[in-house]
Write a protein that holds these residues in place. Structure first.
Motif, PDB file in Angstrom:
ATOM      1  N   SER A 215     -85.229  63.099  72.014  1.00  0.00           N
ATOM      2  CA  SER A 215     -85.713  62.536  73.271  1.00  0.00           C
ATOM      3  C   SER A 215     -87.164  62.101  73.143  1.00  0.00           C
ATOM      4  N   TRP A 216     -87.504  61.067  73.908  1.00  0.00           N
ATOM      5  CA  TRP A 216     -88.853  60.503  73.953  1.00  0.00           C
ATOM      6  C   TRP A 216     -89.280  59.984  72.578  1.00  0.00           C
ATOM      7  N   ASN A 217     -88.295  59.444  71.856  1.00  0.00           N
ATOM      8  CA  ASN A 217     -88.551  58.805  70.558  1.00  0.00           C
ATOM      9  C   ASN A 217     -89.246  59.737  69.568  1.00  0.00           C
ATOM     10  N   LYS A 218     -88.882  60.991  69.602  1.00  0.00           N
ATOM     11  CA  LYS A 218     -89.500  61.957  68.692  1.00  0.00           C
ATOM     12  C   LYS A 218     -88.854  61.852  67.321  1.00  0.00           C
ATOM     13  N   GLN A 219     -89.654  61.482  66.326  1.00  0.00           N
ATOM     14  CA  GLN A 219     -89.202  61.394  64.945  1.00  0.00           C
ATOM     15  C   GLN A 219     -89.959  62.425  64.112  1.00  0.00           C
ATOM     16  N   ARG A 220     -89.224  63.112  63.250  1.00  0.00           N
ATOM     17  CA  ARG A 220     -89.836  64.163  62.439  1.00  0.00           C
ATOM     18  C   ARG A 220     -89.201  64.136  61.051  1.00  0.00           C
ATOM     19  N   TYR A 221     -90.064  64.179  60.023  1.00  0.00           N
ATOM     20  CA  TYR A 221     -89.599  64.151  58.640  1.00  0.00           C
ATOM     21  C   TYR A 221     -90.346  65.239  57.869  1.00  0.00           C
ATOM     22  N   VAL A 222     -89.598  66.095  57.169  1.00  0.00           N
ATOM     23  CA  VAL A 222     -90.192  67.202  56.428  1.00  0.00           C
ATOM     24  C   VAL A 222     -89.540  67.290  55.056  1.00  0.00           C
ATOM     25  N   ALA A 223     -90.374  67.417  54.011  1.00  0.00           N
ATOM     26  CA  ALA A 223     -89.897  67.632  52.643  1.00  0.00           C
ATOM     27  C   ALA A 223     -90.477  68.944  52.130  1.00  0.00           C
TER      28      ALA A 223
END
Length: 741
Positions: A215-223
């Motif tokens: 929601s609310w264009n939440k983008q998350r990237y984790v390596a």
């Protein structure tokens, strides 16, 4: 800079019977859990060997079978040094303890320390605006945060930096409730939060990639990547990197965060390990709020703004940066003793431009005109350098085996903050209402920047602490153990708040009696202190605020410690709190004189069950009920005194690829006394509310899994701050795709 406090609150319907209903329900749930917990087959309190950092050490009460790792998905840990720095099972720590594991953080998508604390038994929070939050335990404000056991002094200006830290770099979060002076030195008697960071502990190449959208264009990237750096695997490296971009339910709000964590672990010998690490976290926020929306109209009636209304101006921002260096050296001796030497250097910086709406004047109900504001431009830097060293191990006395820990700690912390006021009024005290314009549901933040004044210093202090501490666990008989300890701290502050030096000895005592292989009875006394810069009429600094915790209860462990339960009865005291003396000044000067008071008392009960009910079912349930009072009546009335938190995960036996789960939190109503626009005082209430959430995960194959989470399932509207309309999160959804290799 703290938001101006004052004329704002929200009135809610009074529900006089809800506490009685909840208390009866809680009692029924507690009895049900005790009746239907799995049959006991936990290990007793005999001394056995386990593993810590791949070395043999002595652990009291540890499970005998530690070779088979069936606990990877558990919500509980086998051993911990929380509370005493002695390596113990949670059952043998004579204090209330909650541990939030990686699996729990993954299931609930707890991505910041703030998220973790909001789901932890006995912890409540108050969110002042979009960026800042305060935390409480048993009625007292929590300001004790440690990193791998190294304490940090956290003032109000820094309450966003420590709790906004990303959990991707931590192995687990440990929360000990009550006074924790033995571990933290100076602080409050609320609780202590310890973040245990991840290490490069894999001798094979492994890692994970995670991507989520919500929601609310939440983008998350984790390596998260680990690899050996030589053929034998004695030198290992690990890198964790992440990026997050999001909007909000608030209009015009955006936030970008990024973090990088790298660590190298080296086995210098079979029994010596060196770890070096670096942590970098950065956050940029556009259009953050400072406080919330006005609560009262000018005529004294309550406002009803929409949840998405953002009171900030379009020129506002927050920027924070955290940099930390770590060094750990651990050596294990043949006789079971080990030494630990930790060093940390951390730098936190922030800068901002903020707008507070409704500073002195509320809006007109019909036109929305007449609202003034206050602007602030701020910057600050906190530097912490700390070294901590301790040794621990077994010793024999009177034919029995015991355990001893001795340590020393030194820390130097420099806090510096500066501000510039933004005003347009003739006397330079506010942003005039004509500049704010009409403040209503159509407000868009499109106003000109105010006139910024000269910069001035808010604080410039150096705090030094030198401590020596020790604790010993004496095995008096097979079922009876006594833990005693003390911490001696030399505390010195120099700078804008005055030069002060205080020395304090904080004792610790606990007793644990094993009723059988499953149940133990315990009691403990702990203390803590907090120096203060107030002075009495003769010019003498007041004695430090002291906090004391008395706790007794029952603890249990099933299935080699995979499932634990605690029932605690506690009492906390806080004394020597400085209060103003009306008309009395220091040595007849203009400096206000203070007098020490007896302070506040909190007493209540707490229950937590946490861990694996079966190999398929993990659950945590915590409930707290307390009453806190001071000389004027109820203490911390803005904090709920009855709270329960439940969360579980269940892996379907018939379809093991599918895991489902969810939970609910509930807290009772709170109240506070506020001044209305006409100058009268009104007691207002915030009603009780539940928040429900769900999650499901499907393991597509050995490497790939997809997970969905729903928070605030029923889209409950609730407020998180007593002096402004600061709403909690509406219903939101996220989907996460992970790849493990």
């Amino acid at each position: 800079m703290s938001a101006p406090r004052g004329k704002s609150a929200r009135f809610f319907a009074h529900t006089p019977h809800i506490n009685k209903i909840f208390t009866l329900s809680l009692l029924a749930i507690t009895v049900h859990l005790f009746i239907y917990l799995p049959s006991a087959h936990a290990a007793g309190s005999n001394t056995t060997a386990t593993s810590e950092t791949q070395q043999d050490v002595v652990v009291y009460g540890a499970p005998a079978d530690n070779s088979v790792d069936k606990t990877k998905q558990d919500y509980q840990v086998k051993t911990t040094r929380a509370g005493t720095k002695l390596l113990l099972t949670p059952r043998d720590v004579p204090q209330s303890l909650s541990v939030i594991t990686q699996q729990r953080m993954q299931d609930q998508q707890l991505q910041t320390i703030n998220d973790v604390l909001n789901t932890t038994t006995g912890i409540t929070s108050e969110r002042d605006d979009s960026e800042r939050a305060y935390y409480y335990s048993r009625g007292f404000k929590l300001n004790n945060f440690t990193y791998d056991g190294i304490p940090t002094s956290m003032g109000d200006a820094w309450n966003y930096g420590d709790t906004a830290s990303d959990t991707a770099i931590y192995d687990r979060i440990e929360v000990v409730r009550g006074a924790t002076g033995l571990m933290t030195g100076a602080g409050s008697p609320a609780a202590s939060v310890n973040m245990v960071r991840k290490h490069a502990d894999s001798k094979t190449a492994t890692g994970s990639l995670n991507a989520s959208y919500g929601s609310w264009n939440k983008q998350r990237y984790v390596a998260d990547l680990s690899t050996p750096l030589n053929q034998s695997g004695s030198l290992r490296g690990r890198v964790i990197a992440g990026y997050q971009n999001q909007d909000s339910w608030l209009d015009r709000y955006t936030k970008n965060t990024k973090f990088l964590y790298g660590t190298i672990d080296a086995d210098l010998s079979e029994r010596t390990t060196l770890s070096l690490a670096y942590d970098y976290q950065d956050a940029d926020t556009s259009n953050p709020t400072w406080g919330g929306n006005p609560v009262f109209y000018r005529n004294g009636t309550l406002t009803h703004y929409r949840r998405s209304l953002n009171s900030s101006a379009n020129w506002t921002y927050y920027h924070t940066t955290v940099r930390k260096l770590y060094a750990d050296l651990v050596h294990h001796f043949d006789n079971g003793w080990s030494t630990h030497l930790n060093g940390t250097h951390a730098e936190n910086t922030f800068s901002d431009k903020l707008l507070y709406v409704g500073y002195l004047s509320m809006p007109d109900r019909d036109s929305g005109e007449g609202t003034n504001g206050f602007g602030s431009e701020d910057s600050g830097k906190r530097e912490l350098t700390s070294v901590d060293g301790y040794a621990s191990g077994p010793f024999a006395l009177f034919g029995r085996q015991h355990q001893l820990m001795l340590g020393v700690n030194y820390s130097r912390q420099h806090n510096a903050t500066d501000s510039s006021n933004g005003t347009t009024s003739a006397d330079g005290s506010e942003i005039a209402s004509s500049d704010i314009g009409i403040f209503n549901n159509h407000w868009n933040g499109n106003i000109a920047q105010p006139n910024w004044g000269d910069w001035y210093q808010n604080a410039n202090d150096i705090i030094r602490q030198k401590s020596a501490y020790t604790a010993a666990r004496f095995s008096l008989t097979d079922p009876l153990a006594l833990i005693v300890g003390a911490r001696y701290t030399q505390y010195r502050s120099n700078g804008s708040s005055g030069d002060m030096e205080k020395n304090n000895l904080m004792p610790y005592a606990g007793v644990v009696y094993d009723l059988n292989d499953t149940w133990s009875a315990y009691a403990s006394y702990t203390s803590i202190f907090q120096p203060q810069t107030y002075r009495d009429s003769t010019g003498r600094y007041l004695s430090p605020i002291t906090g004391k915790s008395y706790e007794t209860g029952l603890k249990s462990a099933w299935d080699d410690g995979r499932l634990t339960a605690t029932f605690a009865i506690f009492r906390i005291e806080q004394n020597n709190v400085g209060q103003e003396q009306d008309g009395v000044y220091v040595n007849n000067s203009s400096e206000q004189a203070y007098v020490a008071t007896k302070g506040a008392r909190s007493k209540g009960a707490e229950f937590e069950v946490n861990g694996a009910f079966t190999d398929n079912l993990q659950m945590t349930f915590g409930a707290t009920r307390y009453v806190a009072t001071d000389s004027t009546g109820r203490y911390s009335s803005n904090q709920p005194q009855t709270v329960f938190k439940l969360f579980s995960r269940y892996q379907l036996p018939t379809l093991p690829e599918l895991t489902i789960g969810g939970g609910i939190t509930w807290q009772n109503r709170v109240f506070w006394d506020v001044s209305t626009p006409d100058g009268s005082t009104q007691r207002v209430y915030r009603s009780s509310y539940p928040l429900a959430n769900l999650f499901t995960r499907y393991q597509i194959n050995k490497q790939v899994a997809v997970q969905a989470n729903i928070n605030n399932l029923f889209d409950r509207t609730y407020y998180t701050y007593r002096n402004n309309d600061v709403y909690g999160e509406p219903r939101n959804v996220s989907v996460n795709l992970s790849y493990q290799f």
